[in-house]
Design an enzyme around this catalytic site. Structure first.
Site, PDB file in Angstrom:
ATOM      1  N   ASN A 111       0.836  -1.200   0.000  1.00 50.13           N
ATOM      2  CA  ASN A 111       0.000   0.000   0.000  1.00 50.13           C
ATOM      3  C   ASN A 111       0.876   1.258   0.000  1.00 50.13           C
ATOM      4  OD1 ASN A 111      -1.922   1.987   0.318  1.00 50.13           O
ATOM      5  ND2 ASN A 111      -2.901   1.052   2.096  1.00 50.13           N
TER       6      ASN A 111
ATOM      7  N   TYR B 279       0.782   8.495   5.357  1.00 48.40           N
ATOM      8  CA  TYR B 279       1.184   8.538   6.768  1.00 48.40           C
ATOM      9  C   TYR B 279       2.492   9.298   6.956  1.00 48.40           C
ATOM     10  CZ  TYR B 279      -2.501   5.121   7.519  1.00 48.40           C
ATOM     11  OH  TYR B 279      -3.707   4.477   7.576  1.00 48.40           O
TER      12      TYR B 279
END
Length: 158
Positions: free
Chosen positions: A124, A131
């Site tokens: 991912n 993030y």
């Protein structure tokens, strides 16, 4: 866009988004969460097994973040653990994830946590980049271990 804590009446819409996440992360065949599981574990236990923030727009649930607390750590402060963060396909790249992360950061702050932790699938890349843009880092010092149900039952056997 409105971010709020999930309530019991959100369960059916929340479960629908959780199934989408299971498809996205390729574990749909093992997905065992039901409305009753959500109701019992999230809304009928005190304290609940999990907490959930939802993002809604125009009355439609468009994202969620599930978290829980690990109360005892070496810091003598709880860790907030993010279990799931998912934004519906048509709402990605619109700031919904950041709003949910800001809301969970406020929850951690209110609970006087020492850290927020979570896992991201290695494949991912968009999630990892998201993030990192928020200031998170990948922990280079620890490996995640896991033991399947069969493995721990074998280990527990007399």
């Amino acid at each position: 866009m409105r971010i709020r804590k999930a309530v019991e009446s959100d369960i059916s819409n929340l479960l629908s988004l959780m199934r989408e996440l299971a498809e996205f992360e390729k574990y749909a065949d093992d997905f065992a969460v039901t409305e009753d599981v959500l109701r019992q574990q999230g809304f009928h236990r005190s304290p609940p097994d999990f907490y959930c923030l939802i993002a809604e727009e125009g009355g439609e649930l468009v994202g969620f973040l599930v978290y829980y607390f690990v109360p005892f750590t070496y810091r003598a402060k709880a860790n907030l653990i993010i279990k799931e963060l998912y934004i519906a396909d048509g709402y990605r790249s619109r700031g919904v994830g950041k709003l949910l992360m800001k809301a969970v950061a406020r929850e951690a702050e209110q609970a006087d946590c020492g850290m927020i932790k979570w896992y991201v699938a290695k494949w991912n890349e968009r999630g990892v980049q998201f993030y990192e843009r928020l200031g998170a880092t990948i922990d280079p010092n620890w490996h995640e271990f896991q033991m399947s149900e069969k493995a721990f039952r074998d280990l527990a056997a007399p």
